[in-house]
Design a protein around this motif. Structure first.
Motif, PDB file in Angstrom:
ATOM      1  N   UNK A  60       0.874  -1.275   0.118  1.00 43.29           N
ATOM      2  CA  UNK A  60       0.082  -0.147  -0.003  1.00 43.29           C
ATOM      3  C   UNK A  60       1.052   1.273  -0.030  1.00 43.29           C
ATOM      4  N   UNK A  61       0.540   2.142  -0.728  1.00 42.65           N
ATOM      5  CA  UNK A  61       1.342   3.283  -0.559  1.00 42.65           C
ATOM      6  C   UNK A  61       0.385   4.507  -0.910  1.00 42.65           C
ATOM      7  N   UNK A  62       0.865   5.592  -0.317  1.00 42.58           N
ATOM      8  CA  UNK A  62       1.935   5.806   0.772  1.00 42.58           C
ATOM      9  C   UNK A  62       1.774   4.930   1.852  1.00 42.58           C
ATOM     10  N   UNK A  63       2.632   4.430   2.532  1.00 40.98           N
ATOM     11  CA  UNK A  63       2.377   3.609   3.565  1.00 40.98           C
ATOM     12  C   UNK A  63       2.544   4.484   4.904  1.00 40.98           C
ATOM     13  N   UNK A  64       1.666   4.035   5.760  1.00 41.61           N
ATOM     14  CA  UNK A  64       1.719   4.647   7.191  1.00 41.61           C
ATOM     15  C   UNK A  64       1.017   3.797   8.110  1.00 41.61           C
ATOM     16  N   UNK A  65       1.331   3.943   9.410  1.00 37.40           N
ATOM     17  CA  UNK A  65       0.346   3.283  10.386  1.00 37.40           C
ATOM     18  C   UNK A  65      -0.654   4.080  11.053  1.00 37.40           C
ATOM     19  N   UNK A  66      -1.565   3.345  11.278  1.00 35.58           N
ATOM     20  CA  UNK A  66      -2.854   3.986  12.346  1.00 35.58           C
ATOM     21  C   UNK A  66      -2.393   5.216  12.770  1.00 35.58           C
ATOM     22  N   UNK A  67      -1.185   4.929  13.836  1.00 37.25           N
ATOM     23  CA  UNK A  67      -0.829   6.264  14.562  1.00 37.25           C
ATOM     24  C   UNK A  67      -0.267   7.244  13.780  1.00 37.25           C
ATOM     25  N   UNK A  68       0.271   7.154  12.730  1.00 39.34           N
ATOM     26  CA  UNK A  68       0.713   8.410  12.088  1.00 39.34           C
ATOM     27  C   UNK A  68      -0.194   8.956  10.761  1.00 39.34           C
TER      28      UNK A  68
END
Length: 185
Positions: A60-68
């Motif tokens: 998945x892109x852009x990749x991120x966590x739920x936190x950020x």
């Protein structure tokens, strides 16, 4: 497992019929030809992906966590785009015999569960329309409605999702018809 002894033929025959119908729908009829599109400047994109050393997987892109996810940096990446999901297969030509074999096994599994449900909800000798309705509905649930989640969560174009749901409806009708025809009398 008594249902297997009584319903092995509609399980097998419905899988064969759905397999043949899906082959016709994808290889002969024109409505699936627009499902996929080439990448713009494909050679350059493929070279960049090769250089990144991608392995088989779902990205998945852009990749991120739920936190950020709501951080200004990530929000900006999403605004700039592109945003997407990408499935990477092992390198080499598509393994069509493997895919077709797995598709047939999947059709058999659906037939098995349709038989299980129908056997436990319908009596022997029930009329064709009753068997058709129960078996066809169960097969449609399995073949058709699951594709809607691809439109919701994976960004698949709704035109493609609706074609897959339509295909699932045809597969459900064929399965229901096969079970109605071969239902124990």
């Amino acid at each position: 497992m008594a249902f297997l002894a009584a319903l092995w033929l509609p399980i097998l025959l419905s899988a064969v019929i759905v397999f043949v119908a899906s082959s016709i729908m994808h290889m002969v009829l024109p409505y699936h030809r627009s499902d996929y599109q080439p990448l713009p400047d494909e050679d350059k994109v493929l070279a960049a992906l090769r250089a990144a050393g991608l392995k088989r997987g779902l990205y998945i892109f852009p990749f991120c966590s739920h936190k950020n996810m709501k951080s200004p940096e990530v929000v900006e990446k999403y605004k700039q785009g592109p945003v997407g999901m990408m499935t990477v297969f092992p390198s080499g030509p598509p393994a069509m015999p493997k895919f077709l074999g797995l598709w047939f096994v999947y059709c058999l599994i659906i037939g098995f569960f349709v038989a299980y449900l129908a056997w436990h909800t319908l009596a022997p000798g029930v009329s064709y329309p009753v068997v058709f309705r129960v078996a066809g509905t169960a097969a449609f649930l399995a073949h058709g409605l699951g594709h809607i989640s691809n439109g919701i969560w994976k960004g698949q174009p709704w035109s493609m999702t609706l074609k897959e749901v339509f295909d699932g409806l045809i597969f459900g009708l064929l399965t229901g018809g096969t079970f109605g025809w071969l239902w124990p009398r």
